[in-house]
Write a protein that holds these residues in place. Structure first.
Motif, PDB file in Angstrom:
ATOM      1  N   GLN A   1      14.037  38.329  14.942  1.00  0.00           N
ATOM      2  CA  GLN A   1      14.205  37.679  16.144  1.00  0.00           C
ATOM      3  C   GLN A   1      13.914  38.710  17.872  1.00  0.00           C
ATOM      4  O   GLN A   1      13.691  37.657  18.631  1.00  0.00           O
ATOM      5  CB  GLN A   1      15.942  38.342  16.570  1.00  0.00           C
ATOM      6  N   ARG A   2      13.683  39.681  17.786  1.00  0.00           N
ATOM      7  CA  ARG A   2      12.447  40.450  18.266  1.00  0.00           C
ATOM      8  C   ARG A   2      11.613  40.368  19.058  1.00  0.00           C
ATOM      9  O   ARG A   2      11.694  39.777  20.389  1.00  0.00           O
ATOM     10  CB  ARG A   2      12.479  41.792  18.355  1.00  0.00           C
TER      11      ARG A   2
ATOM     12  N   TRP B   1      12.282  36.295  20.866  1.00  0.00           N
ATOM     13  CA  TRP B   1      12.398  37.080  21.782  1.00  0.00           C
ATOM     14  C   TRP B   1      11.058  37.141  22.920  1.00  0.00           C
ATOM     15  O   TRP B   1      11.334  36.642  23.697  1.00  0.00           O
ATOM     16  CB  TRP B   1      13.572  37.786  22.132  1.00  0.00           C
TER      17      TRP B   1
ATOM     18  N   ARG C   1      13.575  42.737  29.140  1.00  0.00           N
ATOM     19  CA  ARG C   1      15.015  43.586  29.387  1.00  0.00           C
ATOM     20  C   ARG C   1      15.160  43.142  28.116  1.00  0.00           C
ATOM     21  O   ARG C   1      14.882  42.887  26.520  1.00  0.00           O
ATOM     22  CB  ARG C   1      15.572  42.935  30.324  1.00  0.00           C
ATOM     23  N   MET C   2      16.529  44.713  27.758  1.00  0.00           N
ATOM     24  CA  MET C   2      17.339  43.991  26.630  1.00  0.00           C
ATOM     25  C   MET C   2      17.727  43.018  26.202  1.00  0.00           C
ATOM     26  O   MET C   2      18.935  42.436  26.952  1.00  0.00           O
ATOM     27  CB  MET C   2      18.506  45.287  25.879  1.00  0.00           C
ATOM     28  N   PRO C   3      17.931  42.026  25.522  1.00  0.00           N
ATOM     29  CA  PRO C   3      18.182  40.532  25.151  1.00  0.00           C
ATOM     30  C   PRO C   3      20.047  40.376  24.647  1.00  0.00           C
ATOM     31  O   PRO C   3      20.040  41.653  24.373  1.00  0.00           O
ATOM     32  CB  PRO C   3      17.325  39.741  24.595  1.00  0.00           C
ATOM     33  N   THR C   4      20.700  39.761  25.080  1.00  0.00           N
ATOM     34  CA  THR C   4      21.794  39.910  24.614  1.00  0.00           C
ATOM     35  C   THR C   4      21.352  39.127  22.925  1.00  0.00           C
ATOM     36  O   THR C   4      21.003  39.326  22.822  1.00  0.00           O
ATOM     37  CB  THR C   4      23.148  39.328  25.224  1.00  0.00           C
ATOM     38  N   VAL C   5      23.205  39.014  21.854  1.00  0.00           N
ATOM     39  CA  VAL C   5      22.439  38.932  20.664  1.00  0.00           C
ATOM     40  C   VAL C   5      22.638  37.402  20.580  1.00  0.00           C
ATOM     41  O   VAL C   5      21.967  36.902  19.513  1.00  0.00           O
ATOM     42  CB  VAL C   5      24.406  39.905  19.977  1.00  0.00           C
ATOM     43  N   LYS C   6      23.441  36.580  21.691  1.00  0.00           N
ATOM     44  CA  LYS C   6      23.118  35.266  21.424  1.00  0.00           C
ATOM     45  C   LYS C   6      22.005  35.040  22.518  1.00  0.00           C
ATOM     46  O   LYS C   6      21.454  33.685  21.343  1.00  0.00           O
ATOM     47  CB  LYS C   6      23.910  34.676  22.793  1.00  0.00           C
ATOM     48  N   GLU C   7      20.811  35.692  22.913  1.00  0.00           N
ATOM     49  CA  GLU C   7      19.249  35.271  22.857  1.00  0.00           C
ATOM     50  C   GLU C   7      18.824  35.248  22.371  1.00  0.00           C
ATOM     51  O   GLU C   7      18.063  34.770  22.058  1.00  0.00           O
ATOM     52  CB  GLU C   7      19.430  36.075  24.483  1.00  0.00           C
TER      53      GLU C   7
ATOM     54  N   GLN D   1      19.821  35.026  18.813  1.00  0.00           N
ATOM     55  CA  GLN D   1      19.755  34.185  17.985  1.00  0.00           C
ATOM     56  C   GLN D   1      18.945  32.989  18.597  1.00  0.00           C
ATOM     57  O   GLN D   1      18.484  32.036  17.522  1.00  0.00           O
ATOM     58  CB  GLN D   1      21.386  34.117  17.984  1.00  0.00           C
ATOM     59  N   ASN D   2      19.112  32.670  19.366  1.00  0.00           N
ATOM     60  CA  ASN D   2      18.988  31.277  20.352  1.00  0.00           C
ATOM     61  C   ASN D   2      17.386  30.808  20.158  1.00  0.00           C
ATOM     62  O   ASN D   2      16.443  30.423  20.090  1.00  0.00           O
ATOM     63  CB  ASN D   2      19.408  31.313  21.566  1.00  0.00           C
TER      64      ASN D   2
END
Length: 326
Positions: free
Chosen positions: A213-214, A217, A229-235, A237-238
């Motif tokens: 996932q990282r 992203w 930046r630090m992505p959200t959990v939803k970002e 996953q998307n």
């Protein structure tokens, strides 16, 4: 190769209690042992933590924690009056299960009761797995464990049901993330437990999933020119869905970004997601195909607008004729 003690080094000695070696050599960390040796070397002198910190080049807070360890082990005596804690009421197993269910349901659950220093030491002596866990954890932390760290690790093992190998894998993951602190370790452990992750294989898959996932992203960031930046959990996953599941290239991610900005004059990850989802459903997999689809859509919309306008003109003409006849 064999060794022996150099007699010349025994000119000046001091005593070390046998129980240090017999009971604590496996459990005590490097900081705790250094602190005790320094104190035993200066028996009869007031214990000055700041002076000890300067002499050992160690943080005073770590040394204070080390002194507490030896006080509770019975090798040091505290001159401060002891505060007797109120013993907690024992929670029946059924009530404990209810508390856990309440936490999973989103309702506030009682705070975890973690073992104290004496209980941690006892568990380390009676359980080879706990002793191994604490020893290896110290190596991964690169220092002696503080009281709350040792208590949390034993609690995760005994009360939450995580094996020593899984806990050590979790600590190693925290180190790789640059977040080797007990708060992050505890939160991640509870997240794993809520997901049913209790084995080495499951933990490995979860860590691999997080890394993928990282990576996805970072590809999205570079393609869309997003500041790191630090992505959200939803970002996260998307991004994984767009890159790994749907197989979109950097060029397609950029095309979706441009489509969003052209139509909304701003960056909206939700809008970009809808564009990519539409392309995925229609099998659009290249910038050229995306551009062609955009052209077809524009022509269709223009034709629909023209047809609607013609219909309106015809309607207006008929209404005018009806008025004249009336």
């Amino acid at each position: 190769m064999s060794y022996c003690v150099n007699p010349a080094a025994l000119g000046a000695v001091f005593m070390v209690p046998c129980q240090v070696v017999d009971q604590h050599i496996k459990l005590a960390g490097a900081v705790q042992l250094k602190a005790l040796l320094w104190i035993l070397r200066h028996v009869g002198e007031p214990i000055d933590v700041e002076k000890m910190a300067d002499a050992l080049s160690l943080p005073a807070v770590d040394l204070s924690d080390a002194l507490t360890y030896w006080v509770e082990a019975g090798l040091l005596t505290s001159l401060e009056p002891a505060v007797q804690p109120v013993p907690p009421l024992e929670t029946p197993p059924a009530a404990a299960a209810t508390d856990r269910a309440a936490g999973r349901a989103g309702r506030p659950a009682p705070a975890a009761v973690k073992p104290g220093r004496e209980e941690v030491a006892k568990r380390g002596l009676e359980s080879p797995e706990i002793a191994f866990l604490l020893k290896e954890a110290q190596m991964k932390f690169g220092r002696g464990l503080r009281q709350n760290e040792a208590s949390t690790l034993v609690w995760l093992h005994d009360d939450e049901g995580l094996g020593a190998a899984v806990i050590l894998m979790l600590i190693e993951f925290a180190v790789s993330e640059g977040r080797c602190n007990i708060g992050f370790i505890e939160r991640t452990a509870l997240d794993w437990i809520s997901r049913g992750i209790v084995s080495i294989e499951q933990a490995e898959r979860r860590i691999c999933e997080i890394h993928n996932q990282r990576t996805a992203w970072r590809k999205v960031e570079r393609a869309m020119g997003i500041d790191h930046r630090m992505p959200t959990v939803k970002e996260l996953q998307n991004a994984y869905t767009w890159v790994e599941d749907w197989g979109f290239s950097s060029e397609m991610l950029r095309a979706a970004y441009e489509e969003c900005v052209d139509n909304t004059a701003k960056v909206s990850m939700a809008y970009i997601g809808r564009v990519l989802e539409n392309w995925h459903k229609r099998g659009v997999s290249s910038p050229e195909a995306a551009a062609a689809a955009k052209t077809v859509k524009a022509r269709r919309e223009k034709k629909e607008q023209k047809s609607y306008a013609g219909y309106d003109m015809d309607l207006a003409q008929r209404m005018l004729e009806m008025e004249n006849e009336g």
